[in-house]
Enzyme design. Structure first.
Site, PDB file in Angstrom:
ATOM      1  CE  LYS A  18      71.895  44.577 -60.273  1.00  0.00           C
ATOM      2  NZ  LYS A  18      73.231  44.422 -60.896  1.00  0.00           N
ATOM      3  NE  ARG A  38      70.408  44.968 -66.231  1.00  0.00           N
ATOM      4  CZ  ARG A  38      70.298  43.804 -65.601  1.00  0.00           C
ATOM      5  NH1 ARG A  38      69.459  43.640 -64.622  1.00  0.00           N
ATOM      6  NH2 ARG A  38      71.059  42.785 -65.953  1.00  0.00           N
ATOM      7  NE  ARG A  66      77.866  34.905 -60.447  1.00  0.00           N
ATOM      8  CZ  ARG A  66      77.079  35.942 -60.180  1.00  0.00           C
ATOM      9  NH1 ARG A  66      76.925  36.357 -58.944  1.00  0.00           N
ATOM     10  NH2 ARG A  66      76.468  36.569 -61.149  1.00  0.00           N
ATOM     11  NE  ARG A 117      74.491  33.691 -65.064  1.00  0.00           N
ATOM     12  CZ  ARG A 117      74.017  34.683 -64.311  1.00  0.00           C
ATOM     13  NH1 ARG A 117      73.644  34.443 -63.069  1.00  0.00           N
ATOM     14  NH2 ARG A 117      73.922  35.912 -64.773  1.00  0.00           N
ATOM     15  NE  ARG A 148      75.878  40.061 -67.386  1.00  0.00           N
ATOM     16  CZ  ARG A 148      76.185  39.272 -66.359  1.00  0.00           C
ATOM     17  NH1 ARG A 148      77.103  38.342 -66.480  1.00  0.00           N
ATOM     18  NH2 ARG A 148      75.572  39.418 -65.215  1.00  0.00           N
TER      19      ARG A 148
END
Ligand code: AMP
Length: 217
Positions: A13, A88, A127, A162, A173
């Site tokens: 996104k 969301r 990532r 992260r 998530r």
């Protein structure tokens, strides 16, 4: 243009939003970025949001609506906006609908980015982010790695995973997405403004979105 980007974490996104802002000068509004900034600065909002974010849970709707009302009232949104990571939940979508009606703003399209789960998991677990809060450069250990010793190519600080990109947080998530955010797909389908794009390459997806927007105008 006023667009909402829907899609699971890791759907791209943020990248799609950035490319779209280059296209017509709309502003990208990422609630995730705004919240991370607040956490970094240690503001009251950041302190409230921190624990939810670390475990990959959603921050309460009331808190999100407070920051979104403020953000959408800012003059740069008149150029058009791309909402990335908001709404969301159904209550957020309902609150946004009321807010936009009061402001006399119309949504042009809700873009649903559809990405296979394996691709998402691969993207998120590979990532890495620079640990220097003023740099935050993003890397991918496979396609765009940091220095061989794990340091940032830009500033030399260590790159890290992260807190919300550990396998445990990612699974949480994704489950949260399915439970709370995926219902927005049929919500906006009913409103008649949803368009789904199978998104494996952000650049190609942006071209498809541009074509769809042209057809509408
Ligand atoms: P993102 O970068 O969009 O994945 O957002 C990172 C984290 O910020 C999420 O896992 C949530 O904890 C929080 N967050 C971002 N946007 C929202 C939202 N619209 N509603 C609730 N929590 C959010």
């Amino acid at each position: 243009m006023n667009i909402i980007l829907l899609g699971p974490p890791g759907a791209g996104k943020g990248t799609v939003a950035k490319l779209l802002t280059e296209y017509d000068g709309s502003v990208q509004i990422s609630t995730g970025d705004m919240l991370r900034q607040a956490v970094k600065e240690g503001t009251p909002l950041g302190k409230e949001a921190k624990s939810y974010m670390e475990r990959g849970d959603l921050v309460p709707d009331t808190l999100i609506m407070r920051i979104m009302e403020e953000r959408l009232a800012q003059p740069d949104c008149k150029k058009g906006f791309i909402l990335d990571g908001f709404p969301r939940t159904i209550p957020q979508a309902e609150a946004l609908k009321g807010l936009l009606e009061r402001m006399g703003i119309r949504l042009d399209m809700v873009v649903n980015l559809d990405v296979p789960r394996e691709v998402i998991l691969e993207r998120l677990t590979t990532r890495r982010t620079c640990s220097d809060p003023n740099c935050q450069e993003i890397y991918n250990v496979k396609s765009s790695p940091p220095n061989p010793d794990g340091t940032c190519k830009k500033c030399g600080s260590l790159t890290v995973q992260r807190d919300d990109e550990t396998e445990e947080a990612i699974n949480f998530r994704l489950a949260t997405y399915l439970e709370k955010t995926a219902p927005l797909i049929s919500y906006y389908e009913k409103e008649g403004i949803l368009k789904t794009f199978l998104s494996l390459s952000s650049k190609e997806t942006v071209e498809e979105i541009k074509k769809a927007l042209h057809r509408k105008s």
